[in-house]
Each structure stands twice: as C-alpha cells, then as structure tokens.
Design a protein around this motif. Sequence first.
Motif, PDB file in Angstrom:
ATOM      1  N   ALA A 118       0.797  -1.233   0.000  1.00 40.90           N
ATOM      2  CA  ALA A 118       0.000   0.000   0.000  1.00 40.90           C
ATOM      3  C   ALA A 118       0.832   1.286   0.000  1.00 40.90           C
ATOM      4  N   TRP A 126       7.616  -3.241  -5.524  1.00 38.62           N
ATOM      5  CA  TRP A 126       6.163  -3.129  -5.312  1.00 38.62           C
ATOM      6  C   TRP A 126       5.407  -3.983  -6.341  1.00 38.62           C
ATOM      7  N   ILE A 183      -9.339 -13.695   7.819  1.00 43.34           N
ATOM      8  CA  ILE A 183      -8.045 -13.285   7.246  1.00 43.34           C
ATOM      9  C   ILE A 183      -6.892 -14.069   7.892  1.00 43.34           C
ATOM     10  N   ASP A 299      -0.187  -5.765   5.723  1.00 39.82           N
ATOM     11  CA  ASP A 299      -1.075  -5.102   4.758  1.00 39.82           C
ATOM     12  C   ASP A 299      -2.395  -5.856   4.641  1.00 39.82           C
ATOM     13  N   ILE A 300      -2.270  -7.172   4.555  1.00 42.19           N
ATOM     14  CA  ILE A 300      -3.476  -7.983   4.355  1.00 42.19           C
ATOM     15  C   ILE A 300      -4.376  -7.871   5.589  1.00 42.19           C
ATOM     16  N   THR A 308     -13.549  -3.798   5.640  1.00 45.89           N
ATOM     17  CA  THR A 308     -14.698  -4.668   5.398  1.00 45.89           C
ATOM     18  C   THR A 308     -15.697  -4.560   6.546  1.00 45.89           C
ATOM     19  N   LEU A 362     -21.528   1.848  -0.511  1.00 49.24           N
ATOM     20  CA  LEU A 362     -20.155   2.315  -0.741  1.00 49.24           C
ATOM     21  C   LEU A 362     -20.120   3.627  -1.533  1.00 49.24           C
ATOM     22  N   PRO A 434     -15.085   3.248  -5.140  1.00 53.61           N
ATOM     23  CA  PRO A 434     -14.840   2.918  -3.727  1.00 53.61           C
ATOM     24  C   PRO A 434     -13.593   2.058  -3.516  1.00 53.61           C
ATOM     25  N   CYS A 442      -7.350  -1.080  -5.131  1.00 49.28           N
ATOM     26  CA  CYS A 442      -7.322  -2.074  -4.059  1.00 49.28           C
ATOM     27  C   CYS A 442      -6.868  -3.437  -4.589  1.00 49.28           C
ATOM     28  N   GLY A 444      -6.938  -6.142  -2.829  1.00 51.16           N
ATOM     29  CA  GLY A 444      -7.693  -7.224  -2.193  1.00 51.16           C
ATOM     30  C   GLY A 444      -9.127  -7.343  -2.686  1.00 51.16           C
ATOM     31  N   ALA A 448     -12.396  -9.033  -0.919  1.00 50.18           N
ATOM     32  CA  ALA A 448     -13.303  -8.079  -0.269  1.00 50.18           C
ATOM     33  C   ALA A 448     -14.732  -8.286  -0.764  1.00 50.18           C
ATOM     34  N   LEU A 452     -17.691  -9.359   1.818  1.00 49.75           N
ATOM     35  CA  LEU A 452     -18.792  -8.425   2.077  1.00 49.75           C
ATOM     36  C   LEU A 452     -20.133  -9.100   1.807  1.00 49.75           C
TER      37      LEU A 452
HETATM   38  C1  HEM Z   1     -14.693  -3.150   1.801  1.00 49.69           C
HETATM   39  C2  HEM Z   1     -13.465  -3.567   1.647  1.00 49.69           C
HETATM   40  C3  HEM Z   1     -12.333  -2.740   1.055  1.00 49.69           C
HETATM   41  C4  HEM Z   1     -12.353  -1.475   0.538  1.00 49.69           C
HETATM   42  C5  HEM Z   1     -13.541  -0.515   0.405  1.00 49.69           C
HETATM   43  C6  HEM Z   1     -11.000  -1.180   0.084  1.00 49.69           C
HETATM   44  C7  HEM Z   1     -10.614   0.008  -0.520  1.00 49.69           C
HETATM   45  C8  HEM Z   1      -9.324   0.291  -0.919  1.00 49.69           C
HETATM   46  C9  HEM Z   1      -8.915   1.541  -1.504  1.00 49.69           C
HETATM   47  C10 HEM Z   1      -9.840   2.724  -1.802  1.00 49.69           C
HETATM   48  C11 HEM Z   1      -7.576   1.474  -1.741  1.00 49.69           C
HETATM   49  C12 HEM Z   1      -6.698   2.594  -2.331  1.00 49.69           C
HETATM   50  C13 HEM Z   1      -6.824   2.591  -3.825  1.00 49.69           C
HETATM   51  C14 HEM Z   1      -6.145   3.756  -4.502  1.00 49.69           C
HETATM   52  O1  HEM Z   1      -5.315   4.427  -3.879  1.00 49.69           O
HETATM   53  O2  HEM Z   1      -6.461   3.994  -5.684  1.00 49.69           O
HETATM   54  C15 HEM Z   1      -7.131   0.176  -1.307  1.00 49.69           C
HETATM   55  C16 HEM Z   1      -5.828  -0.266  -1.409  1.00 49.69           C
HETATM   56  C17 HEM Z   1      -5.420  -1.522  -0.982  1.00 49.69           C
HETATM   57  N1  HEM Z   1      -6.213  -2.509  -0.435  1.00 49.69           N
HETATM   58 FE1  HEM Z   1      -8.216  -2.424  -0.141  1.00 49.69          FE
HETATM   59  N2  HEM Z   1     -10.213  -2.258   0.344  1.00 49.69           N
HETATM   60  C18 HEM Z   1     -10.974  -3.238   0.922  1.00 49.69           C
HETATM   61  C19 HEM Z   1     -10.567  -4.501   1.290  1.00 49.69           C
HETATM   62  C20 HEM Z   1      -9.291  -4.999   1.144  1.00 49.69           C
HETATM   63  C21 HEM Z   1      -8.891  -6.338   1.459  1.00 49.69           C
HETATM   64  C22 HEM Z   1      -9.832  -7.462   1.925  1.00 49.69           C
HETATM   65  C23 HEM Z   1      -7.538  -6.419   1.243  1.00 49.69           C
HETATM   66  C24 HEM Z   1      -6.596  -7.585   1.415  1.00 49.69           C
HETATM   67  C25 HEM Z   1      -6.915  -8.770   1.805  1.00 49.69           C
HETATM   68  C26 HEM Z   1      -7.098  -5.115   0.770  1.00 49.69           C
HETATM   69  C27 HEM Z   1      -5.807  -4.793   0.427  1.00 49.69           C
HETATM   70  C28 HEM Z   1      -5.415  -3.589  -0.136  1.00 49.69           C
HETATM   71  C29 HEM Z   1      -4.037  -3.290  -0.522  1.00 49.69           C
HETATM   72  C30 HEM Z   1      -2.836  -4.214  -0.362  1.00 49.69           C
HETATM   73  C31 HEM Z   1      -4.045  -1.994  -1.058  1.00 49.69           C
HETATM   74  C32 HEM Z   1      -2.857  -1.202  -1.602  1.00 49.69           C
HETATM   75  C33 HEM Z   1      -2.773  -1.334  -3.127  1.00 49.69           C
HETATM   76  C34 HEM Z   1      -1.573  -0.596  -3.728  1.00 49.69           C
HETATM   77  O3  HEM Z   1      -1.213   0.479  -3.259  1.00 49.69           O
HETATM   78  O4  HEM Z   1      -0.994  -1.100  -4.712  1.00 49.69           O
HETATM   79  N3  HEM Z   1      -8.196  -4.284   0.723  1.00 49.69           N
HETATM   80  N4  HEM Z   1      -8.211  -0.527  -0.811  1.00 49.69           N
END
Ligand code: HEM
Length: 504
Positions: A118, A126, A183, A299-300, A308, A362, A434, A442, A444, A448, A452
């Motif tokens: 992230a 990365w 998780i 991160d995870i 979530t 969302l 979202p 995202c 994940g 996700a 959900l």
């Molecule tokens: C309702 C559930 C979730 C929502 C709304 C959500 C939303 C987001 C958002 C908005 C970002 C940033 C995207 C951007 O900057 O353009 C993000 C990044 C990320 N999310 Fe999620 N997320 C959710 C669940 C999860 C889950 C379940 C995981 C892992 C198991 C996860 C792992 C990550 C990671 C690793 C990033 C960083 C991606 C990067 O920078 O390359 N997320 N998420």
Amino acid sequence: MDQFSQAILTLVSILVVVSSICYFKFLSKSAAKSPPGPWGVPILGYLPFIGADMLSKFSQLASKYGEIYMLRLGNKLCVVINSPSLVKEVVRDQDNVFSNRSPPVAAFIGTYGAKDIAWSPNNSEWRALRKVFVREMLSNRSLEVSYTLRRNEVRKAIQQVYKNGKAAVEISLLAFQTEMNVITNLLWGELLEGEDEEIYGKKFCAIIPKFIDLFGKANISDFYPCLAGLDIQGIKRQMESYRHAIDRILNDIIEKHKKKLSEGVTEKGRKDFLQILLELKEKDEDSISDTQLKALILDIISGGTDTTASTIEWVMAELLNNPTVMEKAQTELAEVVGLDNIVEEHHLPKLKYLDAVVKETLRLHPAIPLLVPRSPSQSSIVGGYTIPKDTMVFINVAYIQKDPRFWNSPLEFKPERFLGNGCDFSGNNFQFLPFGSGRRMCAGLPLAERMLMYFLASLVHSFDWKLPNDQKLDMSERFGMILRKSVPLVAIPNARLFDSNLYM
Ligand code: HEM
C-alpha cells in the motif's frame, strides 16, 4: 537559386517550424498555472482552517473551487481532485507518474519503511509483491479452495448471535472479529490450528484498529518534515511500539510455520498464504525479503479487516434506516436461498439486489473516502494546471460519488440506481471508485467482494433486525484513514429461518 541554397532554405524552414512548435509547447507548459485554492497564513498555510473534519472541509472547498484545487498544509503542498474527468487524467492517462505514494511518518514506520504494497513507491519491488499477492493468493482457484475457511467463520458468527437470543449485537465488532478470523485463517490457519491460532487472532484484534487509526492521525512531523526528529505528538514512538509488538507475533508465527514445513506437515490439500509465500521464498531466495513478507502480511490484516467490517456496519445501518430496502433484500434471499436453507457462496452471483445495496452503501460511505494519497514522480499537468513533483494528491471519491451532476438525488439511498447499470468496482467508471482505480487500486478486491456479500447475506437472511427500544439511528460519520460511523450500530436480532438446526 542553386540546389545547395534551396536545400539550406528548406532546412532553415524546417528548423524554424520545429523550433516554433517546441517554443510554443514550452510556453504552454511553463505558462500552466497552479490550481486555484484558498489562501493560508504564513508558515502554517491552510492548517489553522482545516478543522477536525478534513473530509467535510475538502468537500466544502470543492464546491467553491471546482474540479481541482491546491492548498498548503504547513510545508506540504496538497492537491485535491474532484471530478471524474480529472480522475481519469491522474489514474489512467498519467497512471505511471501518479502511482507513487508519499507515506506519512506513521505509515512509513508501521510498514517497515514502506516495504509493503500500500505505501511502497512505484518500483519493481512493489510490482513483484503485488503480483505475488494477486496471482498466487487471490486467484479464483485459491479463493475457491479456501471457501471452507470463510464458511466456518461466518457460520460461527451466526451461531454465536443465535445462541445469545435477542441480546443486542454491536455489528462492527461482530464483523471485525469475523473478518479477522477469516483473514488470519487464510494467512496461517492451515498449519497453525487450535489454541495458537486463537491467541494470535485475539492479539491482532486488540492492536490493529489502534494501528490503523494512527495512520490517519494529523501529525506535525508530516506537515513540517524538519521537525520530524522531535516527534512532538509522540506518534512515531507510539507506532514503533505497535510495530514491535506486531513484529514479535509475526516472527513467532513464521518460525512455527517454518518448523512445521521442515517436519513435512503440509499435506492437507490446501495451502495457507504464509505457506505459499515461504515456498516461493525457498524456490527463489531473492523473490521476497523477510521484511517484505511481514509487511505484506500486515497489509493484508490491516487492509482487509477494518475496511470490510466498517462497510458491513454501514450496509446494516442503511438497511435499518430504509425498511423497504431491507424487505426487498430479504425477499430476494428467501427466493434465491430459501428459508429452509443457509446462504452459500454459490448463491452470491444471483443476489443482484443485495449487490446493489452494497454498491449504494459504498457510494454514500466509501471506506477510504480520499483514497490512499498519490504523489507524482515528476512535475505534471492536470486539467491545464501544474502539479509539482512530490505534491500530495487526494482523490475526493466521497465528493464525486455525491455530485448532483452525475447522480440523481445523490443524498438518497436508492440501490435501484445500480440495477442493470453495468457499474462495478473495477475502477473503469470514474464516477464510482470505492476501491480506487488504476495500477494502485485495491489489491484485495476479489476477497473483499466475496467477504462483504457472504457475511451480509448470512446476517440478513438468518435474522430480522431492529434497533433497541426503537431508537433513532445516528448516521453521522467520523473521518480518519477509514470512514467510520460516529456511533457504533447496535441492533437486536430475531431468528427467521424455519429450522433451528440451520443455526448450528
Ligand atoms: C470493503 C473492503 C475494502 C475497501 C472498500 C478497500 C478500498 C481500498 C482503496 C480505496 C484502496 C486505495 C486505492 C487507490 O489508492 O487507488 C485500497 C488499497 C489496498 N487494499 Fe483495499 N479495500 C478493501 C478490502 C481490502 C482487502 C480485503 C484487502 C486484502 C486482503 C485489501 C488490500 C489492499 C491493498 C494491499 C491496497 C494497496 C494497493 C496498492 O497500493 O498497490 N483491501 N483498498
């Protein structure tokens, strides 16, 4: 005119044309002005006026300054993007330049120096880490195989609610504990079972919400990097202590895994994520460092639990606030699943109305309303304005998703708007983001979406819900790294399935 003079004349004309083009291009580039924005005061910039609710302030400024504006917070230059067309310029047309991050001090410390997915800069490490996560751990096949794990945890939660009769349930707590169990089970549940697994789960449940909240806390060290050494609010020290505590637990878990693997305790048909990562490391020592491995696990856990759980709480709050919507969702579940049956993941693609409810929630309450800020790796032009290198760029998804130019009656909760409109979470529709968009969206998402829908379908199908003593629902928001409900939702369940055995 002889041939030579003619050639010289042609060459000179070409040079004149080319240099004029270059000159005008240079002029138009250098003439690109800074985005409009509010004035601040010397040294502090706009900091004294931002207030406790930064999201509302950002949205107010969007109404005044439009699609893009710039403000200075201390020494930090920030740009806020408020329109789908400019989002496209950032996350699609110039995705490579805008795929850098500029982590706040707390996030940098908490992620082992931005060694995670992230907060890492846009570099080959990365890309490699994200690829391992998405391809090896979140592939369709890997998620299909791990369904039993998710099912066990969701069934446990439903059983627990049923056994407590009509006792009030704090929805976000129930959702958080269930998501944490899912998780951590995915991460190490195949090799670590029983007591160990439970103890580690409890330890993470205690630390992670505080850890995430610290990411979003306004920190003087971020606004004035020259003062970072003083750590005036003690945020760095606090984060270091969380990180050390987490590090000890992770080292312990990794050692236990390595021991079991060396003893050959692996053959169960399924592999947990940690096993996949350790095997990849064994094949190619350089593929992932030990630090990256721990940063990825963190991160995870941090990216997957609170986001979530908070979204589940908002969906339940909207359903309780809109009884006809709740009724329609329950009718759909009765038709697709039946009241003599329990929800399984294979039912989910048929639950079109519930899917629209999740999307509408969302839209109104995006879990990360400003996305994770980006930071251009070079000076760039967006919407005709210059954005200097290293500026902190926020994408105000919360504003765009309620903008009346793109959404009818934007403040009303109307899941029907998502029925058959083809809008999904892929980030291709720049009015609905979202989960973000582009190469930093995202990572994940596949997990996700399943978690959900599966948990919500199970909650809404198994019970009728009402507020204690018919209280009025408080729908106010609390802005931090994650957009939470200010007042946690508490609701009373009433079993609705025909057979009590369906709760066991
Ligand atoms: C309702 C559930 C979730 C929502 C709304 C959500 C939303 C987001 C958002 C908005 C970002 C940033 C995207 C951007 O900057 O353009 C993000 C990044 C990320 N999310 Fe999620 N997320 C959710 C669940 C999860 C889950 C379940 C995981 C892992 C198991 C996860 C792992 C990550 C990671 C690793 C990033 C960083 C991606 C990067 O920078 O390359 N997320 N998420």
